[in-house]
Design an enzyme around this catalytic site. Structure first.
Site, PDB file in Angstrom:
ATOM      1  N   TYR A  13      -1.728   2.055   1.348  1.00  0.00           N
ATOM      2  CA  TYR A  13      -2.768   1.086   1.699  1.00  0.00           C
ATOM      3  C   TYR A  13      -3.376   0.378   0.500  1.00  0.00           C
ATOM      4  O   TYR A  13      -4.177  -0.536   0.662  1.00  0.00           O
ATOM      5  CB  TYR A  13      -3.888   1.782   2.481  1.00  0.00           C
ATOM      6  CG  TYR A  13      -4.498   2.963   1.761  1.00  0.00           C
ATOM      7  CD1 TYR A  13      -5.510   2.790   0.828  1.00  0.00           C
ATOM      8  CD2 TYR A  13      -4.045   4.253   2.017  1.00  0.00           C
ATOM      9  CE1 TYR A  13      -6.057   3.869   0.165  1.00  0.00           C
ATOM     10  CE2 TYR A  13      -4.595   5.346   1.363  1.00  0.00           C
ATOM     11  CZ  TYR A  13      -5.600   5.148   0.442  1.00  0.00           C
ATOM     12  OH  TYR A  13      -6.143   6.223  -0.214  1.00  0.00           O
ATOM     13  N   GLY A  14      -3.019   0.758  -0.703  1.00  0.00           N
ATOM     14  CA  GLY A  14      -3.678   0.199  -1.885  1.00  0.00           C
ATOM     15  C   GLY A  14      -2.710  -0.334  -2.907  1.00  0.00           C
ATOM     16  O   GLY A  14      -1.932  -1.239  -2.635  1.00  0.00           O
ATOM     17  N   THR A  15      -2.747   0.241  -4.092  1.00  0.00           N
ATOM     18  CA  THR A  15      -1.990  -0.291  -5.229  1.00  0.00           C
ATOM     19  C   THR A  15      -0.481  -0.111  -5.116  1.00  0.00           C
ATOM     20  O   THR A  15       0.259  -0.664  -5.925  1.00  0.00           O
ATOM     21  CB  THR A  15      -2.477   0.349  -6.545  1.00  0.00           C
ATOM     22  OG1 THR A  15      -2.355   1.765  -6.447  1.00  0.00           O
ATOM     23  CG2 THR A  15      -3.919  -0.045  -6.841  1.00  0.00           C
ATOM     24  N   LEU A  16      -0.012   0.615  -4.105  1.00  0.00           N
ATOM     25  CA  LEU A  16       1.431   0.756  -3.884  1.00  0.00           C
ATOM     26  C   LEU A  16       1.983  -0.320  -2.940  1.00  0.00           C
ATOM     27  O   LEU A  16       3.194  -0.437  -2.783  1.00  0.00           O
ATOM     28  CB  LEU A  16       1.753   2.147  -3.320  1.00  0.00           C
ATOM     29  CG  LEU A  16       1.611   3.303  -4.310  1.00  0.00           C
ATOM     30  CD1 LEU A  16       1.609   4.637  -3.574  1.00  0.00           C
ATOM     31  CD2 LEU A  16       2.722   3.261  -5.345  1.00  0.00           C
ATOM     32  N   GLU A  76      -0.841  10.826  -7.279  1.00  0.00           N
ATOM     33  CA  GLU A  76      -1.964  10.735  -6.339  1.00  0.00           C
ATOM     34  C   GLU A  76      -2.790  12.025  -6.320  1.00  0.00           C
ATOM     35  O   GLU A  76      -4.018  11.974  -6.393  1.00  0.00           O
ATOM     36  CB  GLU A  76      -1.453  10.410  -4.930  1.00  0.00           C
ATOM     37  CG  GLU A  76      -0.730   9.080  -4.813  1.00  0.00           C
ATOM     38  CD  GLU A  76      -1.640   7.866  -4.897  1.00  0.00           C
ATOM     39  OE1 GLU A  76      -2.841   7.992  -5.199  1.00  0.00           O
ATOM     40  OE2 GLU A  76      -1.139   6.757  -4.649  1.00  0.00           O
TER      41      GLU A  76
END
Length: 116
Positions: A13-16, A76
């Protein structure tokens, strides 16, 4: 679902996500599509993070090989996230949720693209 299998589904949901700084970790991964997951709130303070709560979260779902999964998981988990299993329209997937209290700004839409 087990992360010990040959390939693993993950929800990011973010930087990936596509176009984001760490998407290169997903080179060679199979993109299954986008989905919205209920029961999560998105926050941002230096990095995006999701916590359980009333809301929805936009995710991209990928199938990755075991080595890619383990590399991402190590990063993570090492930065305060914890691994959970969520339901998506593509089946069960692993997602990294924040392991502490929410802080920073809540992104009410649940979409990391709103953060500029």
């Amino acid at each position: 679902m087990s992360y010990k299998e040959k390939s693993v589904r993950i929800a990011v949901y973010g930087t990936l996500r596509k176009g984001k700084p760490l998407h290169w970790y997903l080179k060679g991964a199979k993109f299954l599509g986008e989905d919205w997951i209920e029961g999560y709130q998105l926050y941002f303070e230096y990095l995006p993070y999701a916590v359980k709560g009333k809301g929805k979260l936009k995710v991209e779902v990928y199938e990755v090989d075991k080595e890619t999964f383990e590399r991402i998981n190590e990063i993570e988990i090492g930065t305060g996230y914890r691994l959970v299993e969520v339901s998506t329209k593509f089946g069960k997937a692993f997602l990294w949720e924040w392991g502490s209290k929410p802080r920073g700004k809540r992104i009410k839409s649940g979409d990391f693209d709103e953060i500029r």
